[in-house]
Structures are given as structure tokens and as C-alpha cells.
Scaffold this active site. Structure first.
Site, short mmCIF file in Angstrom:
data_model
loop_
_atom_site.label_atom_id
_atom_site.label_comp_id
_atom_site.label_asym_id
_atom_site.label_seq_id
_atom_site.Cartn_x
_atom_site.Cartn_y
_atom_site.Cartn_z
CB CYS A 2 12.66 1.25 -12.28
SG CYS A 2 14.19 0.75 -13.04
NE ARG A 27 6.50 -1.58 -11.75
CZ ARG A 27 5.77 -1.19 -12.78
NH1 ARG A 27 4.47 -1.24 -12.70
NH2 ARG A 27 6.34 -0.75 -13.87
CD1 TRP A 79 14.74 -5.90 -13.00
CD2 TRP A 79 15.21 -4.89 -14.94
NE1 TRP A 79 14.94 -6.88 -13.94
CE2 TRP A 79 15.21 -6.29 -15.14
CE3 TRP A 79 15.48 -4.06 -16.03
CZ2 TRP A 79 15.48 -6.87 -16.38
CZ3 TRP A 79 15.74 -4.65 -17.26
CH2 TRP A 79 15.73 -6.04 -17.42
CG ASN A 105 10.66 4.01 -13.15
OD1 ASN A 105 11.54 3.88 -12.32
ND2 ASN A 105 9.39 3.72 -12.92
N GLY A 106 13.22 4.37 -16.86
CA GLY A 106 13.46 4.58 -18.29
C GLY A 106 14.95 4.64 -18.57
CD GLU A 486 1.83 -18.65 -20.77
OE1 GLU A 486 2.63 -18.15 -21.56
OE2 GLU A 486 1.64 -18.21 -19.62
CE LYS A 490 3.71 -18.20 -16.87
NZ LYS A 490 3.07 -17.14 -17.58
CD GLU A 493 7.31 -16.62 -16.32
OE1 GLU A 493 7.80 -15.50 -16.47
OE2 GLU A 493 6.16 -16.90 -16.69
CG HIS A 509 11.30 -32.16 -37.98
ND1 HIS A 509 11.55 -32.79 -39.18
CD2 HIS A 509 9.97 -32.22 -37.79
CE1 HIS A 509 10.39 -33.17 -39.72
NE2 HIS A 509 9.42 -32.84 -38.89
CE LYS A 608 2.34 -8.94 -13.70
NZ LYS A 608 2.12 -10.32 -14.17
C1 F6R Z 1 5.46 -14.20 -18.31
C2 F6R Z 1 5.08 -12.80 -18.44
C3 F6R Z 1 5.68 -12.01 -19.54
C4 F6R Z 1 4.71 -10.94 -20.04
C5 F6R Z 1 5.40 -10.02 -21.05
C6 F6R Z 1 4.44 -9.02 -21.65
O1 F6R Z 1 4.78 -14.84 -17.29
O2 F6R Z 1 4.32 -12.30 -17.66
O3 F6R Z 1 6.14 -12.81 -20.58
O4 F6R Z 1 3.62 -11.57 -20.63
O5 F6R Z 1 6.45 -9.34 -20.42
O6 F6R Z 1 3.85 -8.25 -20.66
P1 F6R Z 1 2.50 -7.46 -20.92
O7 F6R Z 1 1.43 -8.45 -21.11
O8 F6R Z 1 2.31 -6.63 -19.68
O9 F6R Z 1 2.72 -6.63 -22.14
#
Ligand code: F6R
Length: 613
Positions: A2, A27, A79, A105-106, A486, A490, A493, A509, A608
Site C-alpha cells: 500500500c 509498489r 494492496w 498501511n499495515g 534468481e 525473474k 514473476e 533426483h 515492491k
Molecule cells: C523479486 C523481488 C522480491 C524482493 C523481496 C525482498 O524481483 O524484488 O523478491 O527481493 O520482496 O525485498 P527487499 O529486498 O526490499 O527486502
């Protein structure tokens, strides 16, 4: 997650709020709303979906004069946590009298008993949200002093909040408070802007005040007065944001993600510049706050984070063990915080977080501090909660990362972890020569990445062979194993292709059962220790009809033979080559998602900064 914006000042509040919400769009959210003061009443406009919908809805519902009313307002992107993303559940929420509006937020954990109690005395609720309950509680506590009412209400709630509150009975002020959810206040010239994220403030001012947990502020157009929840004044310094408003624009790229991938030679340069000491064959990371004795006595390094930051930690684990000869382990922050970890003062806990606000990572920091560990952080957002609570660490200086999918923050995290490993290594076992060689490898990273980025058009062509896949597997060994994780993250997502990362030896396995003719295997097969074994694993996949896209080292004809397609990255040390390798995978994921027409910068369901557990 949010987002909050609040405005009080000389400009047209609705436009400022909508522009602020737009800056927070990255975000991730599912609905939006705003409230302004119109004489002795609060006017609200809300809409499911994008901020553009909210803008249009407000334009249709309100007169042009109202849409440009100078004054006071609050706004929110939601959100969904409690109840679906409908108009009625969107913020702001009103209290029973409809004079007080709240954005939040929260999560208010004890909202159910409070709601039941308020219903018992005649309150009627329209939404399913915890926020509407808090709005009613503030209204119930209001005996003519909004500030006191907010304090009294917040004393009764459990959970987390970043809030902004306005009241038609007390125009000319906004009350804002935080516990566990960030609030930053921009101090302008005759105007004040409140936001959950500095990107909504940069267009107005560089001068900001960060609230700490349990701070509550009375904000007017010309003043910010901060107290604690017991009404005791507290002093918070004004800080400079240091973010360029232009950095938050797309700058000619189709998506923020592509822009941020291309920015990596520069963002890596910013992470590395001035932090290598070639004479000492070491790195200069004063923010870590370690003495030579701390390094010599170090028992263990524990890296905590979530998602992409966790993957960076996994590369760090290899680096600390290889370079610094110290036991290192990585833990998902949510698991760490509840596991009662064994820690002591000779254990370094490194919290990795781009945003510096991730709820689980923050809780892990608090747990580690409680246990007396030597805690530091690796954050991108300056002044973020994790950076401030650890008080030690290294900033990434990657600039604002707007795309929800993290790219440049990951590569800077890895680069800084390599420099930390170098520093620890030199304090423990690395010779001057070894340190110097590694420092030179690190110094070359921005140029290596630049060479991968030059291949973007070719990778876009390759993506045409893969974008219709339903599943994909990413495999790697050693430090390339986290790169496989990773790369898979990517791809899934942003393209919604089901992708899994595995250790190359692990496929046989179990997962190998899923291979069919044409299943894509993206194999990290650079010319580093373990390559031969990975090539053997690739053979096993080829034998089952898989289509192999290799990430190989330039000039490695032997590896090229094993691949249906390949992307070649420049030769470098095994740890360092994780960075150009991941950049190749970022470009691959981007081009696949682009061909599939996905909403790349704001993938569905994602946010985000994940500020809930
Ligand atoms: C994926 C991504 C998330 C963040 C995760 C942690 O592309 O961005 O997996 O890495 O939510 O976020 P931070 O680094 O802000 O703690």
C-alpha cells in the site's frame, strides 16, 4: 504494497495527491482513493484498479473547482489484505460522523474485537477492512482534539500502521503516525507532503523527516511537530533525500525494468567506486563498523533476506567461505525470526534488503540485535527502517528501483557482498596479492556487465524461441546455483511462465520426470569449477528432448557444442561472473515477458516492498 500520500499547502491538493499516487504505482496495488477537505465536510473519491481510473472517476464526480481546490488531502493505493479490492474496501475510510478520514498501511491485528465493541455501541461499518475500524475508533476517541484522539486510538490497537488522518472539524492539519510501516514527511516551502515512500515527495522537495516507530506528527503547511504516543515531544533531524526526480522516470525505455537493467554498469560503478583499496588489496567499507579484532575473532556470518535479496545472500555465502575462510549461512528472514536462532557477539548478521522495509527482514534484524549479534545491513533505500535500525552497514547507491522485479539492486547487493568478503578475507587469510587480484576483478564488473547489455537485441531474438513455453528449468552449480534460482524467479514473476531453479545435480533426483521434448533448460555453464559436471547434467536433459539455452563463457567452444542456443558472457572469476550471468538472465526474462505482452513493471499480485508477514 500500500502507498500513502498526504498534502497540505498552497497547491491544488487533488492533483498533488494523484501525481503522488502515480509515483507509488510501482509498489503494486489493486485500488486507490483520496479525500480532500471541502469546507466543513470531507469529500472522498475511490476506485478499483489503476490511479488513472481514480483520476477519471474524480473528474466525472467532482466539479472542476473541487478538482483544483487548494488545500488539504490524503490518498492511498491499496494492496488488499482484508477484503477484496473493491471500491468500498479502498481507502480513505471515514469514521461514524463522516468528519474524519483515514488512510492506513499495515495490519491492525485486533480489529475484530474492536469492531464488535463499536458495533455494540451503534457503529455501522461498510467495508471488511481493519482500517475502517481504526477510523471509527479514532472518531470514538475524538473529544475535540484530533491529535489526542489518534494517540488514544493507537494505544488500543495491536499490529502495524503508517497512517494519515484529517478531520473537517480541524482543517489545516494532518496527523500522521507510524509503527512498522514507513512514513516520510517532505518539508517544502509553504507546503508539506506526507508519504510512505520518498518517490512521492521528490517532485516537491529534497528536505525530509523520517518518522520512527511510535512517532506521531502534527503536520501543517508550515510546520511538523513530532511527539511520541504519550505526547512527549521528540526531535527528528531533517535529512536530504538525494534522489533526482528524473531518476524516477523511464528515460525513453519501454519499461522501468529494461531501464534498470541498462543502468547496471552505472549502478554497479556507484556501488564499487571509492570502496576498493588497491594498495591494501582490500575494500574500504567503513559503514560496517568492524575493527581488525572483530574480523579476527569472527565466528560466523549469517545472511538474511527474502526473495531476490535472499538469492544475493546465497552468492555471498560462497564468497565468504571462499574468500574469508569463515563459516557462512543464509536464512530466509521469515524462518530466521521464528526459529530461535543461536547467535552471539562474534556472529555477523547481514540483513539484505533493497527497500529496507521488508517486514520479515526487519523482524530478523530485531531478533539478531536482541540476541547480541553484530548486526549490519545492506540496503538501497537511504534512511529506510532496516538501515536505521541496524545503524551499520553499506548502502548500495543503485538509485531508485521502480520495477517491481528487482534487477540492479540484486547486482549491487552481490557486488557489495563480494567487497565485504574481500575485506573479511584480508583481515583473516588472504595475501596482499590474492586480495589485489580479487579487487581488480571486482573493479572490472561494470565493464563486464556493459558487454552483456550490448547483447540485448540478440537475446530478444533468442527469446522468440522460448516465449511460448509453459515451464522452464534453470540449473547451475556453486555460485551459479543461486543465479539459477534468481533467473527462474525473474522469469516466473514477470512472464508468468512456471520456472524453477535447481542445483544442476538435483534434476535427476526428481524434476527430470517433467522433461519433455522442447522443455527449456537454461543452464549456467560458464567456464568455472564444476563446469564439466554441469555439462554432464545438460547431456542428461538433452537425452530427454529438452531444449538447452546455455549461459557460457566467451570463446568456450566446448560448452557451445552442448547447447541449442547460448549467450556468452566475458570471462572472469567464478564469484564475479555471477553478476554478468544474472544480467543475461534478466534480459532473457524481460524479452520473453515482453513478447507475451505482460505488464512487466507491475506483475499481477506482486508488491515492491512487502511490509506484511
Ligand atoms: C523479486 C523481488 C522480491 C524482493 C523481496 C525482498 O524481483 O524484488 O523478491 O527481493 O520482496 O525485498 P527487499 O529486498 O526490499 O527486502
Amino acid at each position: 504494497m500500500c502507498g500513502i500520500v498526504g498534502y497540505i499547502g498552497k497547491a491544488d491538493a487533488t492533483s498533488v495527491l494523484i501525481n503522488g499516487l502515480r509515483r507509488l504505482e510501482y509498489r503494486g496495488y489493486d485500488s486507490a482513493g483520496l479525500a480532500i477537505l471541502d469546507g466543513d465536510r470531507v469529500l472522498i473519491s475511490k476506485s478499483p484498479g489503476k490511479v488513472a481510473n481514480l483520476k477519471e472517476q474524480t473528474r466525472l464526480a467532482w466539479s472542476p473547482e473541487l478538482c483544483h481546490r487548494v488545500g488539504t488531502g490524503i490518498a492511498h493505493t491499496r494492496w488488499a489484505t482484508h477484503g477484496p479490492p473493491t471500491e468500498v474496501n479502498a481507502h480513505p475510510h471515514l469514521d461514524q460522523s463522516e468528519d474524519i478520514a483515514l488512510v492506513h498501511n499495515g495490519i491492525i491485528e485486533n480489529y475484530r474485537p474492536i469492531r464488535a465493541r463499536l458495533e455494540g455501541i451503534g457503529h455501522h461499518f461498510y467495508s471488511e477492512t481493519d482500517t475502517e475500524v481504526l477510523a471509527h475508533l479514532i472518531g470514538e476517541c475524538d473529544k475535540g482534539d484530533l491529535f489526542q484522539a489518534v494517540c488514544d486510538a493507537l494505544h488500543q490497537v495491536k499490529g502495524t500502521f503508517g497512517i494519515a488522518v484529517l478531520s473537517a472539524r480541524e482543517p489545516g492539519k494532518i496527523i500522521t503516525a507510524r509503527r512498522g510501516s514507513p512514513i516520510v514527511i517532505g518539508v517544502g516551502d509553504g507546503e508539506t507532503i506526507i508519504a510512505s515512500d520518498a518517490s512521492a515527495i521528490v517532485a516537491h522537495t529534497q528536505r525530509v523527516v523520517y518518522l520512527d516507530d511510535n512517532d506521531i506528527a502534527i503536520v501543517t503547511a508550515d510546520s511538523v511537530e513530532i511527539r511520541d504516543l504519550n505526547n512527549v515531544p521528540v526531535t527528528r533531524e531533517i535529512a536530504e533525500l538525494g534522489i533526482d526526480a528524473a531518476a524516477a522516470e523511464k528515460g525513453g525505455f519501454g519499461h522501468f525494468m529494461l531501464k534498470e537493467i541498462h543502468e547496471q554498469p552505472e549502478s554497479l560503478g556507484n556501488a564499487i567506486r571509492g570502496r576498493l583499496d588497491m594498495d591494501l588489496g582490500s575494500s574500504v567499507l567503513a559503514g560496517m563498523g568492524t575493527s581488525p579484532r572483530d574480523l579476527a575473532e569472527l565466528n560466523r556470518v549469517v545472511l538474511v533476506g527474502c526473495g531476490t535479496s535472499l538469492h544475493a545472500g546465497l552468492v555471498g555465502e560462497y564468497a565468504f567461505e571462499d574468500m574469508a575462510d569463515v563459516h557462512a549461512e543464509v536464512e530466509q528472514a521469515a524462518e530466521f525470526r521464528y526459529r530461535n536462532p543461536l547467535l552471539g557477539s562474534r556472529d555477523f548478521v547481514i540483513a539484505i534488503s533493497q527497500s529496507g522495509e521488508t517486514a520479515d527482514t526487519l523482524a530478523a534484524v530485531r531478533e539478531a540485535k536482541q540476541k547480541g549479534a553484530f548486526v549490519m545491513s545492506l540496503c538501497n533505500v537511504v534512511g529506510s527502517t532496516i538501515a536505521r535500525e541496524t545503524g551499520r552497514g553499506v548502502y548500495l547507491h543503485a538509485g531508485p528501483e521502480i520495477s517491481v522485479a528487482s534487477t540492479k539492486a540484486f547486482t549491487s547487493q552481490v557486488a557489495v557482498l563480494l567487497m565485504m568478503a574481500l575485506k573479511l578475507g584480508r583481515g583473516r587469510r588472504l595475501s596482499l596479492d590474492e586480495g589485489n587480484r580479487f579487487a581488480k576483478e571486482i573493479e572490472a564488473i561494470p565493464a563486464l556487465v556493459g558487454r552483456v547489455i550490448l547483447q540485448s537485441a540478440r537475446i530478444a531474438e533468442l527469446a522468440k524461441e522460448y516465449y511460448q513455453a509453459q515451464h522452464a528449468f534453470f540449473i547451475g552449480r556453486g555460485p551459479m546455483y543461486p543465479v539459477a534460482l534468481e533467473g527462474a524467479l525473474k522469469l516466473k514473476e514477470i512472464s508468468y511462465i512456471h520456472a524453477e531453479g535447481y542445483h544442476a545435480a538435483e534434476l535427476k533426483h526428481g524434476p527430470i520426470a517433467l522433461l519433455e521434448k522442447g522443455t527449456p533448460i537454461i543452464a549456467l555453464a560458464c567456464d568455472i569449477p564444476g563446469k564439466d559436471k554441469t555439462l554432464g547434467n545438460i547431456e542428461e536433459c538433452r537425452a530427454r528432448g529438452a531444449r538447452i539455452l546455455g549461459i557460457i563463457t566467451e570463446g568456450d567452444d566446448e560448452a557451445a557444442e552442448y547447447m541449442d542456443d547460448y549467450i556468452a558472457i566475458p570471462r572472469s572469476n567464478a564469484l564475479v561472473s555471477t553478476i554478468p550471468a544474472v544480467v543475461a538472465l534478466q534480459l532473457f526474462a524481460y524479452h520473453v515477458a515482453n513478447l507475451r505482452g505482460c505488464e512487466i513493471d507491475q506483475p499481477r499480485n506482486l508488491a515492491k516492498s512487502v511490509t506484511v508477514e
